[in-house]
Write a protein that holds these residues in place. Structure first.
Motif, PDB file in Angstrom:
ATOM      1  N   ALA A   1     -24.929 -44.093  19.179  1.00 22.84           N
ATOM      2  CA  ALA A   1     -24.853 -45.471  18.468  1.00 22.84           C
ATOM      3  C   ALA A   1     -25.708 -46.344  19.128  1.00 22.84           C
ATOM      4  CB  ALA A   1     -23.372 -45.828  18.525  1.00 22.84           C
ATOM      5  N   SER A   2     -25.826 -46.438  20.282  1.00 21.49           N
ATOM      6  CA  SER A   2     -26.323 -47.695  20.946  1.00 21.49           C
ATOM      7  C   SER A   2     -27.901 -47.249  20.828  1.00 21.49           C
ATOM      8  CB  SER A   2     -26.193 -47.680  22.621  1.00 21.49           C
ATOM      9  OG  SER A   2     -24.740 -48.109  22.634  1.00 21.49           O
ATOM     10  N   GLY A   3     -28.390 -45.922  20.975  1.00 22.57           N
ATOM     11  CA  GLY A   3     -29.653 -45.303  20.800  1.00 22.57           C
ATOM     12  C   GLY A   3     -30.167 -45.950  19.351  1.00 22.57           C
ATOM     13  N   PHE A   4     -29.486 -45.914  18.377  1.00 22.76           N
ATOM     14  CA  PHE A   4     -29.656 -46.164  16.975  1.00 22.76           C
ATOM     15  C   PHE A   4     -30.323 -47.550  16.912  1.00 22.76           C
ATOM     16  CE2 PHE A   4     -27.014 -42.352  15.509  1.00 22.76           C
ATOM     17  CZ  PHE A   4     -27.970 -41.602  15.728  1.00 22.76           C
TER      18      PHE A   4
ATOM     19  N   ALA B   1     -20.467 -55.275  14.221  1.00 22.43           N
ATOM     20  CA  ALA B   1     -21.590 -56.271  13.997  1.00 22.43           C
ATOM     21  C   ALA B   1     -22.866 -55.201  14.115  1.00 22.43           C
ATOM     22  CB  ALA B   1     -21.603 -57.145  15.213  1.00 22.43           C
ATOM     23  N   LEU B   2     -23.432 -55.300  15.052  1.00 20.37           N
ATOM     24  CA  LEU B   2     -24.758 -54.494  15.185  1.00 20.37           C
ATOM     25  C   LEU B   2     -25.035 -53.117  15.091  1.00 20.37           C
ATOM     26  CD1 LEU B   2     -27.061 -56.683  18.153  1.00 20.37           C
ATOM     27  CD2 LEU B   2     -27.166 -56.733  15.529  1.00 20.37           C
ATOM     28  N   HIS B   3     -23.951 -52.495  15.789  1.00 19.67           N
ATOM     29  CA  HIS B   3     -23.878 -51.055  15.896  1.00 19.67           C
ATOM     30  C   HIS B   3     -23.787 -50.079  14.639  1.00 19.67           C
ATOM     31  CE1 HIS B   3     -23.871 -51.604  20.276  1.00 19.67           C
ATOM     32  NE2 HIS B   3     -24.022 -50.152  20.352  1.00 19.67           N
ATOM     33  N   PRO B   4     -22.879 -50.611  13.695  1.00 16.73           N
ATOM     34  CA  PRO B   4     -22.675 -49.960  12.276  1.00 16.73           C
ATOM     35  C   PRO B   4     -23.894 -50.257  11.569  1.00 16.73           C
ATOM     36  CG  PRO B   4     -21.170 -51.905  12.537  1.00 16.73           C
ATOM     37  CD  PRO B   4     -21.617 -51.690  13.870  1.00 16.73           C
ATOM     38  N   TRP B   5     -24.295 -51.397  11.526  1.00 21.45           N
ATOM     39  CA  TRP B   5     -25.296 -51.735  10.492  1.00 21.45           C
ATOM     40  C   TRP B   5     -26.721 -51.194  10.995  1.00 21.45           C
ATOM     41  CZ3 TRP B   5     -24.267 -53.067   5.724  1.00 21.45           C
ATOM     42  CH2 TRP B   5     -22.948 -53.566   5.585  1.00 21.45           C
ATOM     43  N   ALA B   6     -26.968 -51.086  12.442  1.00 23.98           N
ATOM     44  CA  ALA B   6     -28.079 -50.239  12.852  1.00 23.98           C
ATOM     45  C   ALA B   6     -28.019 -48.600  12.453  1.00 23.98           C
ATOM     46  CB  ALA B   6     -28.218 -50.297  14.395  1.00 23.98           C
ATOM     47  N   ILE B   7     -26.788 -48.138  12.602  1.00 22.62           N
ATOM     48  CA  ILE B   7     -26.731 -46.817  12.153  1.00 22.62           C
ATOM     49  C   ILE B   7     -27.163 -46.694  10.542  1.00 22.62           C
ATOM     50  CG2 ILE B   7     -24.992 -44.652  11.604  1.00 22.62           C
ATOM     51  CD1 ILE B   7     -23.569 -46.054  14.299  1.00 22.62           C
ATOM     52  N   TYR B   8     -26.475 -47.631   9.667  1.00 25.51           N
ATOM     53  CA  TYR B   8     -26.967 -47.542   8.365  1.00 25.51           C
ATOM     54  C   TYR B   8     -28.488 -47.747   8.427  1.00 25.51           C
ATOM     55  CZ  TYR B   8     -21.793 -48.381   7.307  1.00 25.51           C
ATOM     56  OH  TYR B   8     -20.546 -48.169   7.262  1.00 25.51           O
ATOM     57  N   ALA B   9     -29.015 -48.492   9.057  1.00 31.38           N
ATOM     58  CA  ALA B   9     -30.320 -48.856   8.751  1.00 31.38           C
ATOM     59  C   ALA B   9     -31.426 -47.590   8.897  1.00 31.38           C
ATOM     60  CB  ALA B   9     -30.638 -50.072   9.978  1.00 31.38           C
ATOM     61  N   VAL B  10     -31.030 -46.922   9.963  1.00 32.83           N
ATOM     62  CA  VAL B  10     -31.875 -45.617  10.641  1.00 32.83           C
ATOM     63  C   VAL B  10     -31.969 -44.751   8.843  1.00 32.83           C
ATOM     64  CG1 VAL B  10     -31.999 -43.675  11.637  1.00 32.83           C
ATOM     65  CG2 VAL B  10     -31.325 -45.672  12.718  1.00 32.83           C
TER      66      VAL B  10
ATOM     67  N   LEU C   1     -21.342 -56.667  25.901  1.00 31.02           N
ATOM     68  CA  LEU C   1     -22.141 -55.861  25.132  1.00 31.02           C
ATOM     69  C   LEU C   1     -22.420 -54.546  25.796  1.00 31.02           C
ATOM     70  CD1 LEU C   1     -23.267 -54.878  22.308  1.00 31.02           C
ATOM     71  CD2 LEU C   1     -25.521 -56.075  23.126  1.00 31.02           C
ATOM     72  N   VAL C   2     -23.155 -54.657  26.891  1.00 31.88           N
ATOM     73  CA  VAL C   2     -23.514 -53.609  27.879  1.00 31.88           C
ATOM     74  C   VAL C   2     -22.363 -52.652  28.407  1.00 31.88           C
ATOM     75  CG1 VAL C   2     -24.800 -52.879  30.081  1.00 31.88           C
ATOM     76  CG2 VAL C   2     -25.791 -54.657  28.247  1.00 31.88           C
ATOM     77  N   PRO C   3     -21.480 -53.521  28.979  1.00 32.11           N
ATOM     78  CA  PRO C   3     -20.180 -52.647  29.516  1.00 32.11           C
ATOM     79  C   PRO C   3     -19.446 -52.013  28.125  1.00 32.11           C
ATOM     80  CG  PRO C   3     -20.118 -54.891  30.553  1.00 32.11           C
ATOM     81  CD  PRO C   3     -21.287 -54.909  29.439  1.00 32.11           C
ATOM     82  N   MET C   4     -19.356 -52.697  27.150  1.00 33.09           N
ATOM     83  CA  MET C   4     -18.533 -52.112  25.880  1.00 33.09           C
ATOM     84  C   MET C   4     -19.379 -50.856  25.388  1.00 33.09           C
ATOM     85  SD  MET C   4     -16.846 -55.030  23.688  1.00 33.09           S
ATOM     86  CE  MET C   4     -18.488 -55.945  23.620  1.00 33.09           C
ATOM     87  N   ALA C   5     -20.863 -51.062  25.514  1.00 30.35           N
ATOM     88  CA  ALA C   5     -21.585 -49.866  25.085  1.00 30.35           C
ATOM     89  C   ALA C   5     -21.623 -48.595  25.896  1.00 30.35           C
ATOM     90  CB  ALA C   5     -23.202 -50.159  24.821  1.00 30.35           C
ATOM     91  N   GLY C   6     -21.201 -48.822  27.153  1.00 34.80           N
ATOM     92  CA  GLY C   6     -21.260 -47.747  28.198  1.00 34.80           C
ATOM     93  C   GLY C   6     -19.775 -47.262  28.378  1.00 34.80           C
ATOM     94  N   ARG C   7     -18.948 -47.631  27.811  1.00 30.55           N
ATOM     95  CA  ARG C   7     -17.627 -47.141  27.940  1.00 30.55           C
ATOM     96  C   ARG C   7     -17.281 -45.642  27.753  1.00 30.55           C
ATOM     97  NH1 ARG C   7     -14.473 -51.224  25.652  1.00 30.55           N
ATOM     98  NH2 ARG C   7     -13.834 -52.264  27.790  1.00 30.55           N
ATOM     99  N   THR C   8     -16.939 -44.925  28.599  1.00 31.07           N
ATOM    100  CA  THR C   8     -16.904 -43.451  28.389  1.00 31.07           C
ATOM    101  C   THR C   8     -15.602 -43.039  29.172  1.00 31.07           C
ATOM    102  OG1 THR C   8     -18.392 -42.759  30.039  1.00 31.07           O
ATOM    103  CG2 THR C   8     -19.183 -43.292  28.075  1.00 31.07           C
ATOM    104  N   GLU C   9     -15.343 -41.748  29.033  1.00 31.83           N
ATOM    105  CA  GLU C   9     -14.147 -41.108  29.638  1.00 31.83           C
ATOM    106  C   GLU C   9     -14.238 -41.504  31.099  1.00 31.83           C
ATOM    107  OE1 GLU C   9     -11.827 -36.851  30.241  1.00 31.83           O
ATOM    108  OE2 GLU C   9     -13.242 -37.209  28.448  1.00 31.83           O
ATOM    109  N   ALA C  10     -15.400 -41.338  31.753  1.00 30.66           N
ATOM    110  CA  ALA C  10     -15.824 -41.437  33.200  1.00 30.66           C
ATOM    111  C   ALA C  10     -15.193 -42.812  33.659  1.00 30.66           C
ATOM    112  CB  ALA C  10     -17.051 -41.249  33.315  1.00 30.66           C
TER     113      ALA C  10
ATOM    114  N   TRP D   1     -17.619 -45.152  15.353  1.00 28.90           N
ATOM    115  CA  TRP D   1     -18.925 -44.703  15.492  1.00 28.90           C
ATOM    116  C   TRP D   1     -19.206 -43.512  14.461  1.00 28.90           C
ATOM    117  CZ3 TRP D   1     -19.568 -49.028  16.862  1.00 28.90           C
ATOM    118  CH2 TRP D   1     -19.669 -49.555  17.856  1.00 28.90           C
ATOM    119  N   ALA D   2     -17.934 -42.558  14.370  1.00 30.72           N
ATOM    120  CA  ALA D   2     -18.034 -41.225  13.671  1.00 30.72           C
ATOM    121  C   ALA D   2     -17.631 -41.803  12.155  1.00 30.72           C
ATOM    122  CB  ALA D   2     -16.948 -40.322  14.021  1.00 30.72           C
ATOM    123  N   TRP D   3     -16.957 -42.886  11.937  1.00 26.90           N
ATOM    124  CA  TRP D   3     -16.682 -43.352  10.570  1.00 26.90           C
ATOM    125  C   TRP D   3     -18.064 -44.124  10.058  1.00 26.90           C
ATOM    126  CZ3 TRP D   3     -13.255 -47.825   9.184  1.00 26.90           C
ATOM    127  CH2 TRP D   3     -12.813 -47.909   7.765  1.00 26.90           C
ATOM    128  N   TRP D   4     -18.883 -44.647  10.733  1.00 21.01           N
ATOM    129  CA  TRP D   4     -19.784 -45.328  10.197  1.00 21.01           C
ATOM    130  C   TRP D   4     -21.085 -44.096  10.137  1.00 21.01           C
ATOM    131  CZ3 TRP D   4     -17.362 -48.758   9.160  1.00 21.01           C
ATOM    132  CH2 TRP D   4     -16.732 -49.793   9.809  1.00 21.01           C
TER     133      TRP D   4
END
Length: 620
Positions: A106-109, A193-202, A347-356, A374-377
């Motif tokens: 998602a962040s890569g998109f 905000a940015l993440h879903p619409w970047a996914i759509y943009a690709v 933004l950066v901490p939220m984008a990097g939040r994983t199970e780890a 992210w799956a829904w978008w």
């Protein structure tokens, strides 16, 4: 520049039409041979006065996707417990082993979309070099916003900020009340905000570029021509991609319709029309609204559906203004800069939040929120991407990405600040909306009870969501019909109705899988179905990059820089600083190193199947 010589490169022909991938001109420049249907089908659209040929069904794509969807419905209706157990096991494995991939992709998109927009590719136009945008900017923005988030905004407008306020994300700093509010709204904006619409943009960019610039058919698979080759995308590989696109659209749309059914029944419960939100009532609502969609599809009242959609957008704005006026207006205005600052700061901490980050607790939170979103978008990208592509002809890539990322993000900010901020303010005053965590569909209606005309406004909300349900099923069914009928802009009605009915059936099954917590069924199935299409989207980025780097605009720019640099070096070597550059015909025996050279003067190299793009909608 390409890694290898792309072969002859040419500019746009004198009439301004860009040839397709196999060197053929649009119909307006070179009429297709009438006797050869296969060749004609792969050319650009005929003149406007010529009607579209009868759609041809890709039975392999339609049959495979429909059979699999029907099997899912039968399984869910006959043994919901078995399907729930299997999907729960798959979800647990997927979030544990692949949650990082959703987060990273998602962040890569986002990074990819921004890089494409502000790189040398940004000035490429989605159409001919001299083509003007098909729609005025205001109309383009309005249509872009109406692409399918309506039900989601209605359902999560109050629910998500309240959920993050009462149960902050793992590891959040909520040591003060102000930080708790900031975290709630900042996290919500991160998801919308940015993440879903970047996914759509690709996806939208790949389809728009391939359709309007390269002359390909409006299919997801057609965008992979530069990666797999024209023959392969028309063969098994391409059909597999289109089947996955149909599945993603089917389950993404079913998720939205399931949320809509939950919201409608939640309103019924708050108004006292039903005793409780139950599966039988939910399935009944889905069945009734699906019948309404079928009736609209059979009657062919396309103008009526468009009229209802426009009314819905107006009513949403009226609803938004109403809550702002009767709610804590000054508090909401103060939240706007606070929410923006919180979003950018985290933004950066939220984008990097994983199970780890926090173990099983974080994994469960991600499955409920970030990974689900992210799956829904991603599952919505074939639908939204194709729509956005359709309305973006004539715009540059930079305009496309900037408009798509910034404008909807601003709308999401305003929406969640007003609805979420109002809910939080009432929660601070003792409204206890957070106690409805197990019934998120009721939170909006409970909030409305604190304001005037709550019954009338609640009925308005139910009507809004019902219209979103019908128009959403209509639009998504057309997209799946398009994918089933080789990119036809006007798929045949039986196929549209078939997919519409299956959307309703799949939505019902997904709710059944959740059991007492129907929302969980929507979430876990969405994540599972979106996983393979995430891989498709990553490959789509690679295909789009390969497409863009051989575009005439890019090649002309590279060749121009090379020629000018060589000329300047030659002039400085011969005349010092006292020289000028002139343009003249190149001699047949010119020395390549002397600075003489020619710019590309024709179409991009043949690299994929050219198919018939749909005619764009009329300019308003």
């Amino acid at each position: 520049m390409p890694d290898k010589d792309p072969g002859p490169v040419h500019l746009t022909p004198a009439n301004g039409s860009l040839p397709d991938d196999e060197g053929r001109l649009p119909a307006s420049a070179a009429p297709p041979p009438a006797a050869d249907d296969d060749v004609a089908d792969m050319l650009y659209e005929p003149p406007a006065q010529t009607a579209e040929r009868r759609p041809r069904t890709d039975w392999a794509v339609f049959g495979t996707a429909a059979a699999a969807a029907l099997a899912f419905v039968v399984w869910g209706m006959s043994s919901a417990e078995s399907l729930a157990a299997v999907s729960s096991a798959i979800l647990g494995w997927l979030v544990h082993n692949g949650g990082w991939a959703f987060v990273l992709a998602a962040s890569g998109f986002v990074v990819f979309a921004l890089w494409i927009a502000f790189s040398r590719f940004g000035k490429i136009r989605l159409g001919r070099d001299d083509e003007e945008p098909e729609f005025r900017t205001f109309s383009w923005i309005a249509m872009m916003f109406a692409t399918g988030m309506g039900i989601g905004l209605m359902f999560y407008g109050v629910n998500e900020p309240i959920a993050h306020y009462t149960s902050p994300p793992p590891g959040s700093d909520v040591s003060t009340e102000a930080l708790r509010v900031e975290t709630a709204l900042g996290t919500t904006l991160f998801h919308w905000a940015l993440h879903p619409w970047a996914i759509y943009a690709v996806v939208g960019l790949a389809i728009a570029y391939g359709t309007f610039r390269r002359g390909r058919r409006q299919l997801i698979s057609s965008a992979f021509a530069p990666l797999f080759g024209a023959k392969n995308v028309r063969g098994t590989a391409g059909k597999a991609i289109d089947v996955m696109a149909i599945f993603a659209t089917l389950f993404g749309s079913a998720t939205s319709l399931g949320l809509g059914a939950l919201q409608i029944v939640g309103g019924f419960e708050q108004l006292g029309w039903v005793p409780e939100v139950s599966i039988p009532v939910l399935v009944t609502v889905i069945a009734v609204l699906t019948l309404a969609f079928v009736a609209s599809a059979v009657s062919g009242i396309a103008r009526g559906i468009q009229w209802l959609s426009n009314i819905n957008m107006v009513l949403m704005v009226v609803f938004l203004i109403f809550i702002f006026v009767v709610g804590p207006s000054i508090f909401l205005l103060n939240l706007v800069p606070t929410t923006i600052a919180s979003y950018l700061n985290e933004l950066v901490p939220m984008a990097g939040r994983t199970e780890a980050f926090g173990g099983q607790e974080t994994a469960e939170w991600l499955a409920t929120w970030t990974v689900f979103y992210w799956a829904w978008w991603i599952s919505w990208t074939p639908f939204v991407g194709m729509f956005i592509a359709r309305i973006s002809r004539g715009r540059t890539i930079r305009q496309f990405v900037a408009g798509l990322l910034l404008v909807p993000s601003l709308v999401s900010l305003i929406w969640f600040v007003i609805f979420g901020g109002t809910g939080i303010r009432l929660e601070q005053g003792g409204a206890n909306l957070g106690a409805l965590a197990d019934s998120p569909e009721a939170q909006l209606f409970t909030m409305l009870q604190a304001f005037p005309w709550d019954v009338a406004v609640s009925v308005l909300v139910i009507v809004l969501v019902a219209i979103f349900f019908v128009t959403g099923a209509d639009s998504a069914s057309i997209v799946m019909g398009t994918l089933s009928q080789r990119g036809s802009i006007s798929p045949q009605r039986p196929f549209v109705i078939t997919w519409g009915v299956l959307i309703g059936a799949v939505a019902a099954v997904m709710l059944l899988v959740g059991g007492d917590t129907a929302l969980s069924g929507l979430q876990q199935i969405t994540i599972i179905v979106a996983a393979p299409f995430t891989v498709v989207m990553v490959l789509l980025c690679v295909a789009l990059y390969r497409d863009l780097r051989s575009d005439p605009v890019v090649l002309r720019g590279a060749k121009g820089s090379e020629v000018v640099e060589a000329a300047v070096i030659s002039g400085a070597t011969t005349y010092g600083t006292d020289f000028q550059l002139e343009v003249s015909p190149v001699a047949d025996d010119a020395d390549p190193g002397s600075g003489a050279g020619s710019l590309p003067d024709g179409p991009p190299p043949a690299d994929g199947g050219a198919d018939s793009p749909p005619p764009g909608p009329e300019r308003p």
